[in-house]
Write a protein that holds these residues in place. Structure first.
Motif, PDB file in Angstrom:
ATOM      1  N   MET A  82      -4.793  15.834  -2.871  1.00  0.00           N
ATOM      2  CA  MET A  82      -4.955  15.056  -1.656  1.00  0.00           C
ATOM      3  C   MET A  82      -3.618  14.843  -0.974  1.00  0.00           C
ATOM      4  O   MET A  82      -2.718  14.221  -1.528  1.00  0.00           O
ATOM      5  N   LEU A  83      -3.496  15.353   0.239  1.00  0.00           N
ATOM      6  CA  LEU A  83      -2.301  15.137   1.039  1.00  0.00           C
ATOM      7  C   LEU A  83      -2.430  13.835   1.819  1.00  0.00           C
ATOM      8  O   LEU A  83      -3.478  13.567   2.399  1.00  0.00           O
ATOM      9  N   PRO A  89       0.668  12.343  -3.981  1.00  0.00           N
ATOM     10  CA  PRO A  89       1.055  11.477  -5.101  1.00  0.00           C
ATOM     11  C   PRO A  89       0.754  12.170  -6.419  1.00  0.00           C
ATOM     12  O   PRO A  89      -0.193  12.955  -6.512  1.00  0.00           O
ATOM     13  N   ASN A  90       1.516  11.846  -7.439  1.00  0.00           N
ATOM     14  CA  ASN A  90       1.386  12.564  -8.701  1.00  0.00           C
ATOM     15  C   ASN A  90       0.009  12.454  -9.336  1.00  0.00           C
ATOM     16  O   ASN A  90      -0.394  13.292 -10.101  1.00  0.00           O
ATOM     17  N   PRO A 149       6.461  11.770  -5.578  1.00  0.00           N
ATOM     18  CA  PRO A 149       5.329  12.642  -5.247  1.00  0.00           C
ATOM     19  C   PRO A 149       5.806  14.053  -4.938  1.00  0.00           C
ATOM     20  O   PRO A 149       7.001  14.318  -4.900  1.00  0.00           O
ATOM     21  N   TYR A 150       4.873  14.926  -4.711  1.00  0.00           N
ATOM     22  CA  TYR A 150       5.205  16.231  -4.151  1.00  0.00           C
ATOM     23  C   TYR A 150       5.342  16.043  -2.634  1.00  0.00           C
ATOM     24  O   TYR A 150       4.538  15.343  -2.016  1.00  0.00           O
ATOM     25  N   ALA A 196       0.848  -1.202   0.000  1.00  0.00           N
ATOM     26  CA  ALA A 196       0.000   0.000   0.000  1.00  0.00           C
ATOM     27  C   ALA A 196       0.876   1.242   0.000  1.00  0.00           C
ATOM     28  O   ALA A 196       1.963   1.251   0.541  1.00  0.00           O
ATOM     29  N   GLN A 197       0.347   2.290  -0.659  1.00  0.00           N
ATOM     30  CA  GLN A 197       1.091   3.534  -0.684  1.00  0.00           C
ATOM     31  C   GLN A 197       0.995   4.199   0.676  1.00  0.00           C
ATOM     32  O   GLN A 197      -0.075   4.252   1.280  1.00  0.00           O
ATOM     33  N   SER A 198       2.121   4.733   1.146  1.00  0.00           N
ATOM     34  CA  SER A 198       2.106   5.287   2.494  1.00  0.00           C
ATOM     35  C   SER A 198       3.247   6.265   2.704  1.00  0.00           C
ATOM     36  O   SER A 198       4.161   6.364   1.891  1.00  0.00           O
ATOM     37  N   VAL A 199       3.150   6.956   3.824  1.00  0.00           N
ATOM     38  CA  VAL A 199       4.198   7.858   4.290  1.00  0.00           C
ATOM     39  C   VAL A 199       4.544   7.422   5.703  1.00  0.00           C
ATOM     40  O   VAL A 199       3.651   7.292   6.548  1.00  0.00           O
ATOM     41  N   THR A 200       5.820   7.213   5.947  1.00  0.00           N
ATOM     42  CA  THR A 200       6.258   6.697   7.238  1.00  0.00           C
ATOM     43  C   THR A 200       7.228   7.657   7.897  1.00  0.00           C
ATOM     44  O   THR A 200       8.213   8.084   7.284  1.00  0.00           O
ATOM     45  N   GLN A 201       6.952   7.973   9.145  1.00  0.00           N
ATOM     46  CA  GLN A 201       7.895   8.689   9.980  1.00  0.00           C
ATOM     47  C   GLN A 201       8.268   7.718  11.095  1.00  0.00           C
ATOM     48  O   GLN A 201       7.492   7.473  12.005  1.00  0.00           O
TER      49      GLN A 201
END
Lengths: 111, 114
Positions: free
Chosen positions: B101-102, B95-96, B31-32, B1-6
């Motif tokens: 949508m952030l 995403p491009n 992505p931006y 799955a597409q994600s952002v991880t900190q």
């Protein structure tokens, strides 16, 4: 500077009440967003709007509705508030360059 | 799955020390990328953004971030932390193919020791 304002910083409502959260932006942005923020869950998108009278569901729309009658104003409505809707609510807007600008947030407590 | 991880939920640094907050994303195309800061009880403020071009971007409050395509990372840095930097920091991506949508990372809470 972009300015996004929210009608209340703190709000206390009773279970079952209808709650209106108002958001106004002054930069003529097309897009507006409502998020809720909870500890450990981060920011979750409730609804967004890309034009007047247009709306799209986000990740957690259940229990919420929105209204956008004017370009600068985006309202979040809790039809019948419940305790699990106690949260921080953040409004944001964006134009053509993708970055979102946020209001100061409304901390809603439902008792 | 597409994600952002900190990966770091909490970080504590001493005042005057350097800081690096990590952010990784899992999208096929670049992505931006954004970093936001949230002081207690406040909304989110944009620190900096990356769309394309120079991979080292400068932001407000003395912050910078470096985009590394090979590592799918966009880490935030500051050479010398001030007590007023104590806050929560969020990495976010568009995403491009996702319009405006952030998608946010889970956030990193920074504490600064005197």
């Amino acid at each position: 500077d972009v300015k996004v304002t929210q009608s209340s910083r703190y709000l206390v409502k009773r279970t079952g009440e209808k709650v209106f959260l108002e958001c106004v932006q002054d930069m003529d942005h097309e897009n507006m967003f409502w998020y809720r923020q909870d500890p450990g869950l981060g920011l979750r998108l409730i609804y967004f709007s890309y034009d007047v009278k247009m709306k799209e569901k986000g990740d957690i729309p259940e229990g919420y509705s929105v209204s956008r009658e004017k370009k600068e104003r985006f309202s979040l409505i809790l039809e019948s508030a419940s305790t699990n809707q106690t949260s921080m609510y953040l409004c944001a807007s964006s134009g053509l360059t993708y970055e979102q600008y946020f209001g100061p947030g409304t901390r809603l407590t439902v008792t | 799955a597409q994600s952002v991880t900190q990966p770091d939920i909490h970080i504590t640094v001493s005042e005057g020390a350097s800081l690096e907050l990590r952010c990784n994303y899992s999208y096929g195309a670049t992505p931006y990328l954004f970093w936001y800061v949230q002081s207690p009880g406040q909304g989110l403020q944009l620190l900096l953004k990356y769309f394309s071009g120079d991979t080292l971007v400068q932001g407000i409050k003395g912050f910078e971030a470096e985009f590394k395509r090979s590592q799918s990372s966009f880490n935030l840095r500051k050479p010398s932390v001030h007590w007023s930097d104590a806050a929560e920091y969020f990495c976010a991506v568009v995403p491009n193919n996702a319009g405006n949508m952030l998608t946010f990372g889970g956030g990193t809470r920074l504490m600064v020791k005197p």
